[in-house]
Design an enzyme around this catalytic site. Structure first.
Site, PDB file in Angstrom:
ATOM      1  N   LYS A  94       1.115  -1.245   0.065  1.00  0.00           N
ATOM      2  CA  LYS A  94       0.462   0.049  -0.051  1.00  0.00           C
ATOM      3  C   LYS A  94       0.626   1.442  -0.175  1.00  0.00           C
ATOM      4  CE  LYS A  94      -4.697   1.288   0.436  1.00  0.00           C
ATOM      5  NZ  LYS A  94      -5.590  -0.005  -0.310  1.00  0.00           N
ATOM      6  N   ASP A 128      -6.346   4.359  -4.594  1.00  0.00           N
ATOM      7  CA  ASP A 128      -7.784   3.749  -3.249  1.00  0.00           C
ATOM      8  C   ASP A 128      -8.490   5.074  -2.899  1.00  0.00           C
ATOM      9  OD1 ASP A 128      -7.045   1.353  -1.833  1.00  0.00           O
ATOM     10  OD2 ASP A 128      -6.485   3.391  -0.544  1.00  0.00           O
TER      11      ASP A 128
HETATM   12  N1  GLU Z   1      -7.287   0.034  -3.335  1.00  0.00           N
HETATM   13  C1  GLU Z   1      -7.787  -1.095  -3.596  1.00  0.00           C
HETATM   14  C2  GLU Z   1      -7.935  -2.682  -2.681  1.00  0.00           C
HETATM   15  O1  GLU Z   1      -7.510  -2.177  -0.982  1.00  0.00           O
HETATM   16  C3  GLU Z   1      -7.399  -2.057  -4.690  1.00  0.00           C
HETATM   17  C4  GLU Z   1      -6.269  -2.590  -5.241  1.00  0.00           C
HETATM   18  C5  GLU Z   1      -5.130  -2.973  -6.185  1.00  0.00           C
HETATM   19  O2  GLU Z   1      -6.277  -2.596  -6.857  1.00  0.00           O
HETATM   20  O3  GLU Z   1      -4.001  -3.313  -6.328  1.00  0.00           O
HETATM   21  O4  GLU Z   1      -8.637  -3.249  -2.632  1.00  0.00           O
END
Ligand code: GLU
Length: 375
Positions: free
Chosen positions: A76, A116
């Site tokens: 993240k 996100d």
């Molecule tokens: N931000 C989204 C999550 O928390 C998607 C993450 C992604 O697609 O890599 O799942």
């Protein structure tokens, strides 16, 4: 090993603002675990971003990818900023500087960012372009959640919410409920919340309340999410929508409804309000909306929780589809993509459900048993 992120990087991003001054924004990228594949996870822009929060979210991504059994680890990123107060040019300069600072950590086989909270396809396009400048050629597979024209995937935007709807559909089957007779309250009207409200409305559920960061609206007779979306596009908030009573975000959580969909930020259902939640199902579209104390209270009350790492995993699953298509230079049809997403989500839901029965565990513990076990 699993308790600690493999790598965490803090960066300072100096950005020339439109008024000529320079502001320094703090950002980070945390890579939790990559034993199952490249690190994967979104990047959020929010004033409350901290390294601790991003580290927790990176770990959740590891379990999430394992629960849906896609070949990724977890990561993240985040930048502490308020994108609502920044111009498009300022956001572009921030994004390009942040990408430059993490460029050695990311890449199609290393770590693949995605959207996100408060980041969108435009931000992904800037990241892809900046990464591509470093490489000297265009690398669409370096990022997911891109605009379609750059190799993005049509259903990526709504995929998280589609996944939420698949999970709710499976849950109501087990609980003997029906879509037509179920009422829904959705907290958050960003990409995930709005699409969830729209899809559930289309499937025959009665959406009775929605909210955004400024507050919410409630009508026990039902609300048309499409009209609310139009209203929000004009007025900047769902508040003020006709035929509805204004409620706060806290009040929304405690409204009488069958299904509660927290689709905003973490730590919304806490020990202070968990006992007042009336929903039979809590479908965690956001990451970490329920605190551990609240989780205990809800479980004691017999609320059926669809945990975040299962419920919102449609987003990263669609990211995986986008990445695979970019790597293979192929394009799937819409039907193929939709049916693959449904297949993966339904399988994951039922594996978690079976595990919860077999191990006499709640759904969250069962999802973790599966996810941690696979890693
Ligand atoms: N931000 C989204 C999550 O928390 C998607 C993450 C992604 O697609 O890599 O799942």
């Amino acid at each position: 090993m699993l308790k600690h992120p493999k790598r965490a990087m803090i960066v300072s991003c100096p950005v020339k603002m439109d008024d000529g001054t320079v502001k320094v924004f703090t950002g980070c990228r945390v890579q939790h675990n990559d034993s199952r594949g490249p690190f994967k996870g979104g990047i959020r822009y929010h004033p409350d971003v901290t390294l601790d929060e991003v580290t927790a979210l990176a770990m959740w991504m590891t379990w999430k990818c394992a629960v849906v059994d896609i070949p990724y680890g977890g990561a993240k990123g985040g930048v502490c900023c308020n994108p609502k107060e920044m111009s498009r040019n300022e956001l572009e300069r921030l994004t390009r500087r942040y990408t430059t600072l993490i460029v050695d950590l990311i890449g199609p086989y290393r770590d693949v960012p995605a959207p996100d909270v408060y980041t969108d396809e435009q931000v992904m396009a800037w990241i892809m372009d900046t990464y591509s400048i470093f490489k000297g050629y265009s690398v669409p597979e370096s990022v997911t959640g891109k605009p379609i024209i750059l190799g993005g995937f049509k259903q990526r935007e709504e995929a998280t919410s589609r996944g939420v709807a698949f999970c709710i559909r499976e849950a109501i089957k087990h609980l003997g409920m029906t879509a037509k007779k179920s009422t829904v309250a959705v907290q958050g009207f960003g990409s995930v919340g709005w699409n969830a409200a729209r899809i559930l409305h289309d499937e025959g559920y009665r959406v009775v309340a929605v909210s955004d960061s400024k507050g919410g609206i409630y009508n026990p007779g039902g609300i048309d999410p499409y009209k609310v979306f139009e209203h929000k596009s004009r007025k900047g908030s769902v508040i003020g929508y006709a035929d509805s009573k204004q409620v706060t975000n806290e009040e929304l959580l405690e409204l009488p409804c069958d299904i509660l969909v927290p689709a905003a930020l973490e730590n919304q259902i806490t020990r202070d309000n968990a006992a007042n939640i009336k929903a039979k199902i809590v479908a965690e579209a956001a990451n970490g909306p329920t605190t551990p104390e609240a989780d205990r209270i809800l479980n004691e009350k017999g609320v059926f929780i669809i945990p975040d790492i299962l419920d919102n995993s449609g987003g990263v699953t669609a990211s995986y589809f986008e990445w695979v298509q970019n790597l293979t230079r192929e394009r799937w049809t819409e039907e193929e993509a939709n049916s693959r997403l449904e297949g993966i989500m339904v399988k994951a839901f039922n594996e978690v459900y079976e595990t919860s029965k077999k191990r006499q565990a709640d759904m969250r513990t069962a999802a973790l048993i599966l996810g941690v076990g696979r890693v």
